[in-house]
Scaffold this motif. Structure first.
Motif, PDB file in Angstrom:
ATOM      1  N   ARG A  60      -7.488  -3.682 -12.654  1.00  0.00           N
ATOM      2  CA  ARG A  60      -6.854  -3.033 -13.666  1.00  0.00           C
ATOM      3  C   ARG A  60      -5.168  -3.000 -14.169  1.00  0.00           C
ATOM      4  NH1 ARG A  60      -8.006   3.122 -15.831  1.00  0.00           N
ATOM      5  NH2 ARG A  60      -9.390   1.785 -17.298  1.00  0.00           N
ATOM      6  N   CYS A  61      -5.533  -3.982 -14.974  1.00  0.00           N
ATOM      7  CA  CYS A  61      -3.831  -4.381 -15.027  1.00  0.00           C
ATOM      8  C   CYS A  61      -2.622  -3.538 -15.975  1.00  0.00           C
ATOM      9  CB  CYS A  61      -3.532  -5.932 -15.420  1.00  0.00           C
ATOM     10  SG  CYS A  61      -4.545  -6.723 -14.105  1.00  0.00           S
ATOM     11  N   SER A  62      -1.597  -3.545 -16.219  1.00  0.00           N
ATOM     12  CA  SER A  62      -0.888  -2.462 -17.150  1.00  0.00           C
ATOM     13  C   SER A  62       0.899  -3.693 -17.366  1.00  0.00           C
ATOM     14  CB  SER A  62      -0.483  -1.454 -16.274  1.00  0.00           C
ATOM     15  OG  SER A  62       1.036  -0.767 -16.956  1.00  0.00           O
ATOM     16  N   TRP A  63       0.265  -3.850 -18.661  1.00  0.00           N
ATOM     17  CA  TRP A  63       1.614  -4.320 -19.456  1.00  0.00           C
ATOM     18  C   TRP A  63       2.072  -3.005 -19.901  1.00  0.00           C
ATOM     19  CZ3 TRP A  63       3.748  -3.151 -23.873  1.00  0.00           C
ATOM     20  CH2 TRP A  63       5.070  -4.277 -24.792  1.00  0.00           C
ATOM     21  N   THR A  64       4.102  -2.968 -19.587  1.00  0.00           N
ATOM     22  CA  THR A  64       5.049  -2.362 -19.329  1.00  0.00           C
ATOM     23  C   THR A  64       6.198  -2.222 -20.104  1.00  0.00           C
ATOM     24  OG1 THR A  64       5.599  -2.745 -17.158  1.00  0.00           O
ATOM     25  CG2 THR A  64       4.111  -0.740 -17.890  1.00  0.00           C
ATOM     26  N   GLY A  65       5.877  -4.040 -21.147  1.00  0.00           N
ATOM     27  CA  GLY A  65       7.351  -3.248 -22.238  1.00  0.00           C
ATOM     28  C   GLY A  65       7.742  -5.262 -21.922  1.00  0.00           C
ATOM     29  N   ARG A 120     -12.486 -12.809 -12.357  1.00  0.00           N
ATOM     30  CA  ARG A 120     -11.806 -14.203 -13.205  1.00  0.00           C
ATOM     31  C   ARG A 120     -10.361 -14.732 -12.699  1.00  0.00           C
ATOM     32  NH1 ARG A 120     -15.380 -13.295 -17.314  1.00  0.00           N
ATOM     33  NH2 ARG A 120     -13.841 -14.937 -18.281  1.00  0.00           N
ATOM     34  N   VAL A 121     -10.564 -15.443 -12.158  1.00  0.00           N
ATOM     35  CA  VAL A 121      -8.728 -15.711 -11.727  1.00  0.00           C
ATOM     36  C   VAL A 121      -7.877 -15.773 -12.579  1.00  0.00           C
ATOM     37  CG1 VAL A 121      -7.817 -17.116 -10.102  1.00  0.00           C
ATOM     38  CG2 VAL A 121      -9.719 -16.599  -9.198  1.00  0.00           C
ATOM     39  N   ARG A 122      -9.068 -17.395 -13.428  1.00  0.00           N
ATOM     40  CA  ARG A 122      -7.649 -17.097 -14.776  1.00  0.00           C
ATOM     41  C   ARG A 122      -7.216 -16.154 -15.514  1.00  0.00           C
ATOM     42  NH1 ARG A 122     -10.985 -23.267 -16.367  1.00  0.00           N
ATOM     43  NH2 ARG A 122     -10.277 -24.744 -13.991  1.00  0.00           N
ATOM     44  N   VAL A 123      -7.999 -15.423 -15.574  1.00  0.00           N
ATOM     45  CA  VAL A 123      -7.805 -14.543 -16.865  1.00  0.00           C
ATOM     46  C   VAL A 123      -6.853 -13.400 -16.477  1.00  0.00           C
ATOM     47  CG1 VAL A 123      -8.954 -12.293 -17.890  1.00  0.00           C
ATOM     48  CG2 VAL A 123     -10.433 -14.589 -18.000  1.00  0.00           C
ATOM     49  N   LEU A 124      -6.497 -13.052 -14.786  1.00  0.00           N
ATOM     50  CA  LEU A 124      -5.642 -12.303 -14.083  1.00  0.00           C
ATOM     51  C   LEU A 124      -4.727 -13.382 -14.506  1.00  0.00           C
ATOM     52  CD1 LEU A 124      -8.369 -11.175 -10.849  1.00  0.00           C
ATOM     53  CD2 LEU A 124      -6.087 -10.261 -12.893  1.00  0.00           C
ATOM     54  N   ALA A 125      -4.633 -14.630 -14.099  1.00  0.00           N
ATOM     55  CA  ALA A 125      -3.491 -15.663 -14.393  1.00  0.00           C
ATOM     56  C   ALA A 125      -2.691 -15.202 -15.598  1.00  0.00           C
ATOM     57  CB  ALA A 125      -3.951 -16.581 -13.313  1.00  0.00           C
ATOM     58  N   GLU A 126      -3.814 -15.420 -16.974  1.00  0.00           N
ATOM     59  CA  GLU A 126      -2.950 -15.526 -18.424  1.00  0.00           C
ATOM     60  C   GLU A 126      -2.609 -13.576 -18.177  1.00  0.00           C
ATOM     61  OE1 GLU A 126      -1.710 -16.856 -20.660  1.00  0.00           O
ATOM     62  OE2 GLU A 126      -3.138 -18.470 -19.902  1.00  0.00           O
ATOM     63  N   LEU A 127      -3.350 -12.985 -17.245  1.00  0.00           N
ATOM     64  CA  LEU A 127      -2.251 -11.389 -18.062  1.00  0.00           C
ATOM     65  C   LEU A 127      -1.512 -11.401 -17.450  1.00  0.00           C
ATOM     66  CD1 LEU A 127      -5.480  -9.765 -17.334  1.00  0.00           C
ATOM     67  CD2 LEU A 127      -4.539  -9.172 -19.052  1.00  0.00           C
ATOM     68  N   GLU A 128      -1.241 -12.026 -15.760  1.00  0.00           N
ATOM     69  CA  GLU A 128       0.836 -11.529 -15.552  1.00  0.00           C
ATOM     70  C   GLU A 128       1.454 -12.440 -15.835  1.00  0.00           C
ATOM     71  OE1 GLU A 128      -0.361 -13.173 -10.728  1.00  0.00           O
ATOM     72  OE2 GLU A 128      -0.991 -11.488 -10.566  1.00  0.00           O
ATOM     73  N   ARG A 129       0.722 -14.366 -16.650  1.00  0.00           N
ATOM     74  CA  ARG A 129       2.058 -14.516 -17.720  1.00  0.00           C
ATOM     75  C   ARG A 129       2.417 -13.779 -18.863  1.00  0.00           C
ATOM     76  NH1 ARG A 129      -1.343 -19.074 -15.330  1.00  0.00           N
ATOM     77  NH2 ARG A 129      -2.754 -19.506 -16.905  1.00  0.00           N
ATOM     78  N   THR A 130       1.595 -12.676 -19.712  1.00  0.00           N
ATOM     79  CA  THR A 130       1.623 -12.142 -20.548  1.00  0.00           C
ATOM     80  C   THR A 130       2.190 -10.735 -20.068  1.00  0.00           C
ATOM     81  OG1 THR A 130       0.218 -12.676 -21.094  1.00  0.00           O
ATOM     82  CG2 THR A 130       0.216 -10.796 -22.662  1.00  0.00           C
TER      83      THR A 130
END
Length: 308
Positions: free
Chosen positions: A140-145, A270-280
């Motif tokens: 589970r990942c979270s974007w916070t602004g 899904r390492v590439r997806v996790l990496a893209e989430l982190e870049r976002t």
């Protein structure tokens, strides 16, 4: 296991469950008292192991009101050897009429955190002893602004036209990148979020975003701004190159509607997806390992997923 008492709670004993200190206070989860108040937790579905009247093991099975499925084990803590946890699970499973799934939640990057391993290894070992098998690991990942990446201009984005367009694109996407709450949708309503997301995700078609390259659809994202948290529920691609821009577009839609946080779940391998989430701008909050009853006594645990 001398002087060990294993039993379910009775109404009014909620404080007994909470008398055991929370071994992972940094893990964001629904409190037991709140779960009782909301009807998802029930005393008869909550079991404790006691030594000299002290709780050394506790397990709470969750079933939200109105659910079509069976309860799953949501909270399972041990301050004793795995065999105590196994005895607790066996007693509860016998009362339930058979084993039930276990959703084991733990902080992100748990494998490389010795203080977390010291807490989670015993309950996971107890689950394996009684025949529960690891089937999946989700992050589970979270974007916070945080600021969202700029777009390249290659793609355009628009709301989905209607349910038929959403369903047609879903049918073309073999393996979505993001499926938030997939295990809950399956347990509560028997819905496969990957193939029939509209059966779980309500709201207008405008909550879905279609990515286009030269007018042709190349990706689909489904959001929910009015759930427990604003969610990126679904992200599926027909062109891998659009992943980052479609992800940012979906988050921007929720942020424009006032979201201060956006939650997204992805399979741990899904390492590439996790990496893209982190870049976002997403950061990992927790992992959840789903244990299911084994198909037979000789079933082997599924291979462990690659850690994000």
């Amino acid at each position: 296991m001398a002087h060990l008492v294993i039993r379910p709670l009775v109404a009014g004993e909620e404080n007994l469950f909470e008398s055991m200190p929370d071994p992972l206070p940094q893990l964001r989860q629904v409190g037991y008292a709140d779960g009782i108040a909301g009807g998802g937790y029930r005393p008869e579905n909550t079991w404790v192991a006691l030594r000299s009247d002290r709780v050394v093991g506790r397990a709470a099975w969750l079933l939200p009101p109105g659910s079509a499925g069976a309860p799953w084990l949501e909270r399972f803590d041990l301050a004793a050897e795995p065999e105590v946890g196994a005895a607790l699970l066996r007693a509860a499973h016998e009362a339930f009429g058979g084993p039930l799934p276990y959703h084991a939640s733990m902080p992100a990057h748990w494998r490389r955190r010795p203080e977390v391993l010291a807490v989670v290894e015993a309950p996971m070992a107890a689950a394996r002893i009684v025949g529960l098998v690891e089937r999946a690991e989700r992050v589970r990942c979270s974007w916070t602004g945080t600021p969202l990446p700029a777009t390249s201009g290659r793609y355009t984005f628009r709301p989905a036209a209607d349910a038929s367009e959403i369903n047609a694109l879903v049918a073309r996407i073999a393996e979505p990148d993001v499926l938030t709450g997939v295990e809950i949708a399956r347990a509560v309503a028997g819905v496969d979020l990957a193939t029939d997301p509209l059966a779980w995700l309500g709201g207008p078609a405008g909550n879905w975003r279609v990515a286009l390259d030269a007018g042709e659809p190349v990706g689909l994202a489904g959001t929910a701004g009015d759930a427990c948290y604003p969610l990126l529920v679904y992200l599926g691609l027909l062109d891998q190159a659009v992943r980052g821009e479609l992800l940012a577009d979906a988050v921007r839609l929720l942020a424009d509607e006032g979201a201060l946080e956006v939650i997204a779940d992805v399979d741990a391998h899904r390492v590439r997806v996790l990496a893209e989430l982190e870049r976002t701008g997403f950061r990992q909050l927790r992992c959840r390992i789903v244990f299911d009853p084994a198909e037979g006594p000789e079933s082997d645990p599924a291979a462990g997923a690659e850690e994000a």
